[in-house]
Design a protein around this motif. Structure first.
Motif, PDB file in Angstrom:
ATOM      1  N   ASP A  74      39.581  38.753  42.502  1.00 37.97           N
ATOM      2  CA  ASP A  74      40.576  37.773  42.085  1.00 37.97           C
ATOM      3  C   ASP A  74      40.076  37.002  40.862  1.00 37.97           C
ATOM      4  OD1 ASP A  74      43.117  36.144  43.479  1.00 37.97           O
ATOM      5  OD2 ASP A  74      41.826  34.929  42.180  1.00 37.97           O
ATOM      6  N   LYS A  75      40.849  37.073  39.779  1.00 38.58           N
ATOM      7  CA  LYS A  75      40.475  36.422  38.512  1.00 38.58           C
ATOM      8  C   LYS A  75      40.220  34.930  38.689  1.00 38.58           C
ATOM      9  CE  LYS A  75      43.588  37.028  35.224  1.00 38.58           C
ATOM     10  NZ  LYS A  75      44.429  37.569  34.110  1.00 38.58           N
ATOM     11  N   ALA A  76      41.169  34.250  39.348  1.00 44.16           N
ATOM     12  CA  ALA A  76      41.084  32.790  39.473  1.00 44.16           C
ATOM     13  C   ALA A  76      39.882  32.372  40.327  1.00 44.16           C
ATOM     14  CB  ALA A  76      42.376  32.247  40.076  1.00 44.16           C
ATOM     15  N   VAL A  77      39.625  33.136  41.389  1.00 41.56           N
ATOM     16  CA  VAL A  77      38.499  32.803  42.278  1.00 41.56           C
ATOM     17  C   VAL A  77      37.174  32.945  41.526  1.00 41.56           C
ATOM     18  CG1 VAL A  77      37.222  33.572  44.324  1.00 41.56           C
ATOM     19  CG2 VAL A  77      39.724  33.353  44.413  1.00 41.56           C
ATOM     20  N   SER A  92      28.362  45.246  29.024  1.00 40.58           N
ATOM     21  CA  SER A  92      28.417  45.117  27.576  1.00 40.58           C
ATOM     22  C   SER A  92      28.583  43.645  27.225  1.00 40.58           C
ATOM     23  CB  SER A  92      29.586  45.936  27.030  1.00 40.58           C
ATOM     24  OG  SER A  92      29.629  45.818  25.621  1.00 40.58           O
ATOM     25  N   ILE A  93      27.688  43.150  26.349  1.00 42.27           N
ATOM     26  CA  ILE A  93      27.708  41.739  25.968  1.00 42.27           C
ATOM     27  C   ILE A  93      27.808  41.647  24.454  1.00 42.27           C
ATOM     28  CG2 ILE A  93      26.332  39.621  25.911  1.00 42.27           C
ATOM     29  CD1 ILE A  93      25.107  40.914  28.645  1.00 42.27           C
ATOM     30  N   THR A  94      28.912  41.087  23.968  1.00 43.95           N
ATOM     31  CA  THR A  94      29.138  40.949  22.524  1.00 43.95           C
ATOM     32  C   THR A  94      29.447  39.480  22.234  1.00 43.95           C
ATOM     33  OG1 THR A  94      31.555  41.198  22.542  1.00 43.95           O
ATOM     34  CG2 THR A  94      30.258  43.224  22.635  1.00 43.95           C
ATOM     35  N   ALA A  95      29.755  39.165  20.986  1.00 44.07           N
ATOM     36  CA  ALA A  95      30.134  37.793  20.650  1.00 44.07           C
ATOM     37  C   ALA A  95      31.569  37.497  21.072  1.00 44.07           C
ATOM     38  CB  ALA A  95      29.966  37.545  19.149  1.00 44.07           C
ATOM     39  N   GLU A  96      32.396  38.549  21.209  1.00 43.42           N
ATOM     40  CA  GLU A  96      33.816  38.374  21.539  1.00 43.42           C
ATOM     41  C   GLU A  96      34.074  38.313  23.037  1.00 43.42           C
ATOM     42  OE1 GLU A  96      32.873  41.103  19.531  1.00 43.42           O
ATOM     43  OE2 GLU A  96      33.156  39.991  17.664  1.00 43.42           O
ATOM     44  N   TYR A  97      33.359  39.128  23.788  1.00 44.34           N
ATOM     45  CA  TYR A  97      33.601  39.233  25.229  1.00 44.34           C
ATOM     46  C   TYR A  97      32.350  39.788  25.905  1.00 44.34           C
ATOM     47  CZ  TYR A  97      33.846  44.200  24.347  1.00 44.34           C
ATOM     48  OH  TYR A  97      33.511  45.469  23.962  1.00 44.34           O
ATOM     49  N   ALA A  98      32.345  39.705  27.235  1.00 50.57           N
ATOM     50  CA  ALA A  98      31.342  40.427  28.028  1.00 50.57           C
ATOM     51  C   ALA A  98      32.093  41.157  29.115  1.00 50.57           C
ATOM     52  CB  ALA A  98      30.331  39.460  28.629  1.00 50.57           C
ATOM     53  N   ARG A  99      31.584  42.325  29.484  1.00 51.48           N
ATOM     54  CA  ARG A  99      32.205  42.992  30.634  1.00 51.48           C
ATOM     55  C   ARG A  99      31.141  43.615  31.522  1.00 51.48           C
ATOM     56  NH1 ARG A  99      32.023  48.272  29.042  1.00 51.48           N
ATOM     57  NH2 ARG A  99      32.573  48.769  26.894  1.00 51.48           N
ATOM     58  N   LEU A 100      31.442  43.589  32.812  1.00 51.30           N
ATOM     59  CA  LEU A 100      30.551  44.155  33.816  1.00 51.30           C
ATOM     60  C   LEU A 100      31.370  45.108  34.679  1.00 51.30           C
ATOM     61  CD1 LEU A 100      28.317  41.394  35.468  1.00 51.30           C
ATOM     62  CD2 LEU A 100      27.573  43.326  34.102  1.00 51.30           C
ATOM     63  N   ASP A 101      30.812  46.290  34.951  1.00 52.13           N
ATOM     64  CA  ASP A 101      31.461  47.242  35.850  1.00 52.13           C
ATOM     65  C   ASP A 101      30.730  47.217  37.192  1.00 52.13           C
ATOM     66  OD1 ASP A 101      33.154  47.951  33.821  1.00 52.13           O
ATOM     67  OD2 ASP A 101      32.037  49.752  33.257  1.00 52.13           O
ATOM     68  N   GLU A 135      39.977  45.107  35.719  1.00 53.36           N
ATOM     69  CA  GLU A 135      40.574  46.442  35.632  1.00 53.36           C
ATOM     70  C   GLU A 135      39.998  47.340  36.712  1.00 53.36           C
ATOM     71  OE1 GLU A 135      40.947  48.271  31.459  1.00 53.36           O
ATOM     72  OE2 GLU A 135      39.419  46.723  31.231  1.00 53.36           O
ATOM     73  N   LYS A 136      40.831  48.219  37.230  1.00 48.64           N
ATOM     74  CA  LYS A 136      40.356  49.262  38.139  1.00 48.64           C
ATOM     75  C   LYS A 136      40.052  50.487  37.279  1.00 48.64           C
ATOM     76  CE  LYS A 136      41.770  51.781  42.269  1.00 48.64           C
ATOM     77  NZ  LYS A 136      42.804  51.946  43.310  1.00 48.64           N
ATOM     78  N   LYS A 137      38.772  50.644  36.898  1.00 48.86           N
ATOM     79  CA  LYS A 137      38.409  51.732  35.986  1.00 48.86           C
ATOM     80  C   LYS A 137      38.444  53.087  36.671  1.00 48.86           C
ATOM     81  CE  LYS A 137      37.418  51.538  32.256  1.00 48.86           C
ATOM     82  NZ  LYS A 137      38.365  51.617  31.117  1.00 48.86           N
ATOM     83  N   SER A 138      38.138  53.096  37.967  1.00 50.29           N
ATOM     84  CA  SER A 138      38.197  54.333  38.750  1.00 50.29           C
ATOM     85  C   SER A 138      38.315  53.898  40.203  1.00 50.29           C
ATOM     86  CB  SER A 138      36.925  55.165  38.551  1.00 50.29           C
ATOM     87  OG  SER A 138      35.842  54.569  39.241  1.00 50.29           O
ATOM     88  N   ALA A 139      38.391  54.868  41.108  1.00 44.54           N
ATOM     89  CA  ALA A 139      38.537  54.538  42.535  1.00 44.54           C
ATOM     90  C   ALA A 139      37.404  53.626  43.001  1.00 44.54           C
ATOM     91  CB  ALA A 139      38.559  55.817  43.360  1.00 44.54           C
ATOM     92  N   ASN A 140      36.195  53.795  42.385  1.00 46.38           N
ATOM     93  CA  ASN A 140      35.016  53.057  42.848  1.00 46.38           C
ATOM     94  C   ASN A 140      34.481  52.056  41.832  1.00 46.38           C
ATOM     95  OD1 ASN A 140      34.846  54.560  45.291  1.00 46.38           O
ATOM     96  ND2 ASN A 140      33.968  56.256  44.113  1.00 46.38           N
ATOM     97  N   THR A 141      35.240  51.762  40.790  1.00 46.87           N
ATOM     98  CA  THR A 141      34.732  50.855  39.761  1.00 46.87           C
ATOM     99  C   THR A 141      35.747  49.769  39.426  1.00 46.87           C
ATOM    100  OG1 THR A 141      33.449  52.657  38.784  1.00 46.87           O
ATOM    101  CG2 THR A 141      33.742  50.698  37.437  1.00 46.87           C
ATOM    102  N   ARG A 142      35.272  48.502  39.502  1.00 46.30           N
ATOM    103  CA  ARG A 142      36.088  47.369  39.084  1.00 46.30           C
ATOM    104  C   ARG A 142      35.422  46.751  37.859  1.00 46.30           C
ATOM    105  NH1 ARG A 142      38.397  49.783  41.987  1.00 46.30           N
ATOM    106  NH2 ARG A 142      39.596  49.313  43.864  1.00 46.30           N
ATOM    107  N   ARG A 143      36.173  46.638  36.755  1.00 42.48           N
ATOM    108  CA  ARG A 143      35.622  46.063  35.528  1.00 42.48           C
ATOM    109  C   ARG A 143      36.087  44.616  35.394  1.00 42.48           C
ATOM    110  NH1 ARG A 143      35.779  49.260  29.987  1.00 42.48           N
ATOM    111  NH2 ARG A 143      33.912  50.089  30.993  1.00 42.48           N
TER     112      ARG A 143
END
Ligand SMILES: [Zn+2]
Length: 246
Positions: free
Chosen positions: A143-146, A126-135, A225-233
């Motif tokens: 790791d966020k910092a990496v 999902s790509i918006t003007a506020e944020y983007a997220r990928l699952d 986020e860990k959205k499910s056992a097999n999904t990292r958002r």
């Protein structure tokens, strides 16, 4: 009638002249447009249509129409007087909200860079003007910092971002090319538009991108986020706030 998609060849184009083809409950169809319709995870453009008589119609969203290749400009509510003037055959100047589009472009290219940093299948975007997220379909922690550091490196390298069209015959003749893509190309349309970030990522995509990774600017992974056992958002944010301060 399919709408001519000016944004596919030139994401910098913020305005164009066009003619109204149809107006119905869904919205307005033009013969050509700079408005990107919601798709591939990227939000639809907002903006306005201006008539020669000074009428301005505010467009709140852009969607794909019911007919193949048709793009529908969805008017903001409460514009009955302006809408009455916008009839088939009328000439308009179509103008997107370019500051918002620019954020879509920066985020969209950044999501492709993220695909290069996280080599796992993507099952949501999902790509918006506020944020983007990928699952990502994966079980390992991220790791966020990496990841933020990895994105910053690509931005600093100022890599050119180009689109090109590849025929399905070329894809069939180059299985290595298909294997190298982080997302598999759709079939059945004759040709596929791909986004090529020099030496980093190649994937089929119809979206609007910056011309160079340097144009992304300061970007960070703000949440994992860990959205499910097999999904990292993975959620991305830009350093400059949106909406901009008045
Ligand atoms: Zn894309």
């Amino acid at each position: 009638m399919a709408t001519e998609e000016l944004f596919r060849e030139d994401a910098d184009l913020a305005e164009c002249e066009a003619t109204v083809v149809r107006v119905d409950d869904q919205g307005l169809v033009l013969d050509r447009t700079v408005f990107y319709p919601l798709g591939g995870g990227q939000a639809g453009d907002r903006g306005e249509l201006r008539l020669a008589d000074g009428t301005v119609l505010s467009i709140a969203d852009t969607r794909k129409g019911a007919l193949p290749g048709e793009i529908v400009h969805v008017p903001a509510p409460g514009q009955d007087a302006a809408l009455a003037r916008v009839t088939p055959g009328v000439a308009v100047r179509a103008a997107i909200e370019s500051a918002r589009r620019q954020r879509h472009r920066r985020f969209h290219t950044a999501t492709h860079l993220l695909c290069a940093l996280v080599p796992h299948p993507v099952n949501g975007c999902s790509i918006t003007a506020e944020y983007a997220r990928l699952d990502f379909h994966m079980t390992d922690p991220l790791d966020k910092a990496v990841l933020t550091e990895g994105l910053a490196t690509y931005v600093a390298q100022a890599l050119p971002v180009r689109h090109r069209w590849i025929t399905e015959d070329e894809l069939d003749a180059n299985p290595g090319l298909v294997r190298s893509m982080s997302v598999q190309p759709p079939r059945g349309q004759g040709r596929v538009r791909v986004i090529d970030i020099a030496g980093v990522d190649l994937q089929p995509c119809g979206g609007t991108h910056v011309g160079n990774t340097a144009d992304i600017g300061e970007i960070a992974v703000v949440k994992i986020e860990k959205k499910s056992a097999n999904t990292r958002r993975v959620v991305l944010g830009l350093a400059d706030p949106w909406p901009p301060a008045p």
